[in-house]
Scaffold this motif. Structure first.
Motif, PDB file in Angstrom:
ATOM      1  N   UNK A   1      -8.026  -0.581 -18.516  1.00  0.00           N
ATOM      2  CA  UNK A   1      -8.271  -0.500 -19.910  1.00  0.00           C
ATOM      3  C   UNK A   1      -9.547  -0.034 -20.072  1.00  0.00           C
ATOM      4  N   UNK A   2      -9.336   0.496 -21.537  1.00  0.00           N
ATOM      5  CA  UNK A   2     -10.235   1.574 -22.052  1.00  0.00           C
ATOM      6  C   UNK A   2     -10.702   0.858 -23.413  1.00  0.00           C
ATOM      7  N   UNK A   3     -11.992   0.759 -24.553  1.00  0.00           N
ATOM      8  CA  UNK A   3     -11.508   0.525 -25.864  1.00  0.00           C
ATOM      9  C   UNK A   3     -10.231  -0.704 -25.910  1.00  0.00           C
ATOM     10  N   UNK A   4      -9.847  -1.363 -24.942  1.00  0.00           N
ATOM     11  CA  UNK A   4      -8.714  -2.272 -25.268  1.00  0.00           C
ATOM     12  C   UNK A   4      -7.338  -1.938 -25.313  1.00  0.00           C
ATOM     13  N   UNK A   5      -7.639  -0.505 -24.933  1.00  0.00           N
ATOM     14  CA  UNK A   5      -6.068   0.407 -25.079  1.00  0.00           C
ATOM     15  C   UNK A   5      -5.954   0.965 -23.365  1.00  0.00           C
ATOM     16  N   UNK A   6      -4.559   0.594 -22.941  1.00  0.00           N
ATOM     17  CA  UNK A   6      -4.498   1.490 -21.321  1.00  0.00           C
ATOM     18  C   UNK A   6      -4.578   2.790 -21.279  1.00  0.00           C
ATOM     19  N   UNK A   7      -5.344   3.352 -20.205  1.00  0.00           N
ATOM     20  CA  UNK A   7      -5.664   3.995 -20.092  1.00  0.00           C
ATOM     21  C   UNK A   7      -5.055   4.827 -19.018  1.00  0.00           C
ATOM     22  N   UNK A   8      -4.654   3.863 -17.819  1.00  0.00           N
ATOM     23  CA  UNK A   8      -3.702   4.047 -16.335  1.00  0.00           C
ATOM     24  C   UNK A   8      -3.547   2.752 -16.113  1.00  0.00           C
ATOM     25  N   UNK A   9      -2.445   3.628 -15.044  1.00  0.00           N
ATOM     26  CA  UNK A   9      -1.569   2.343 -14.378  1.00  0.00           C
ATOM     27  C   UNK A   9      -1.508   1.972 -12.892  1.00  0.00           C
ATOM     28  N   UNK A  10      -1.431   1.552 -11.830  1.00  0.00           N
ATOM     29  CA  UNK A  10      -1.666   1.491 -10.744  1.00  0.00           C
ATOM     30  C   UNK A  10       0.361   0.688 -10.728  1.00  0.00           C
ATOM     31  N   UNK A  11       0.529   1.021  -9.975  1.00  0.00           N
ATOM     32  CA  UNK A  11       1.601  -0.220  -9.241  1.00  0.00           C
ATOM     33  C   UNK A  11       1.779   0.142  -7.557  1.00  0.00           C
ATOM     34  N   UNK A  12       1.609  -1.593  -7.144  1.00  0.00           N
ATOM     35  CA  UNK A  12       2.286  -1.918  -5.823  1.00  0.00           C
ATOM     36  C   UNK A  12       0.667  -1.615  -4.736  1.00  0.00           C
ATOM     37  N   UNK A  13       0.813  -1.323  -4.085  1.00  0.00           N
ATOM     38  CA  UNK A  13      -0.217  -1.946  -2.699  1.00  0.00           C
ATOM     39  C   UNK A  13      -1.263  -0.223  -2.837  1.00  0.00           C
ATOM     40  N   UNK A  14      -1.811  -0.094  -2.938  1.00  0.00           N
ATOM     41  CA  UNK A  14      -2.342   1.602  -2.784  1.00  0.00           C
ATOM     42  C   UNK A  14      -3.616   1.691  -2.930  1.00  0.00           C
ATOM     43  N   UNK A  15      -4.114   2.414  -1.604  1.00  0.00           N
ATOM     44  CA  UNK A  15      -5.763   1.870  -1.187  1.00  0.00           C
ATOM     45  C   UNK A  15      -7.061   2.235  -2.253  1.00  0.00           C
ATOM     46  N   UNK A  16      -8.078   1.875  -1.721  1.00  0.00           N
ATOM     47  CA  UNK A  16      -9.473   1.500  -2.684  1.00  0.00           C
ATOM     48  C   UNK A  16      -9.984   2.619  -3.453  1.00  0.00           C
ATOM     49  N   UNK A  17      -8.952   3.684  -2.463  1.00  0.00           N
ATOM     50  CA  UNK A  17     -10.410   4.954  -3.024  1.00  0.00           C
ATOM     51  C   UNK A  17      -8.924   5.133  -4.525  1.00  0.00           C
ATOM     52  N   UNK A  18      -7.665   4.774  -4.405  1.00  0.00           N
ATOM     53  CA  UNK A  18      -7.314   5.262  -5.197  1.00  0.00           C
ATOM     54  C   UNK A  18      -7.661   4.679  -6.620  1.00  0.00           C
ATOM     55  N   UNK A  19      -7.953   3.231  -6.922  1.00  0.00           N
ATOM     56  CA  UNK A  19      -8.475   2.743  -7.651  1.00  0.00           C
ATOM     57  C   UNK A  19      -9.919   2.573  -8.257  1.00  0.00           C
TER      58      UNK A  19
END
Length: 105
Positions: free
Chosen positions: A79-97
């Motif tokens: 979230x940025x300024x209260x809005x969803x700006x990106x998302x990730x679904x499922x187990x992903x590595x730290x570097x992706x996040x």
């Protein structure tokens, strides 16, 4: 340590933040969530003071989950300024996040 977002504090801590926010939607019974949990905790330490990192237990806070259409967990919203700006679904590595979070710093 990652914040525990609840229906009582989500607006104040996540939506009104002037920093980027990472929200981990999880549940106790979810295996992949247990894999992502320690990564989210690491990120909360790495980004202390720079971003807000928190978790939403979907079983305890169903209205937040339904507001964002969370159907699979773990789901991580950025979230940025209260809005969803990106998302990730499922187990992903730290570097992706961290890459996704860095993109909104």
């Amino acid at each position: 340590m990652a914040l525990e977002f609840t229906e009582a504090n989500f607006d104040e801590l996540a939506l009104q933040s002037d920093k980027p926010v990472l929200v981990d939607f999880w549940a106790e019974w979810c295996g992949p969530c247990r894999m992502v949990g320690p990564i989210v905790e690491e990120i909360s330490k790495d980004y202390e003071g720079k971003a807000i990192i928190g978790k939403v237990n979907v079983d305890e806070n169903p209205s937040i989950s339904s507001k964002y259409g969370i159907r699979n967990i773990p789901t991580i919203l950025f979230l940025k300024n209260g809005e969803v700006v990106d998302k990730s679904v499922g187990a992903v590595p730290k570097n992706i996040l961290t890459d996704k979070l860095d993109a909104h710093m």
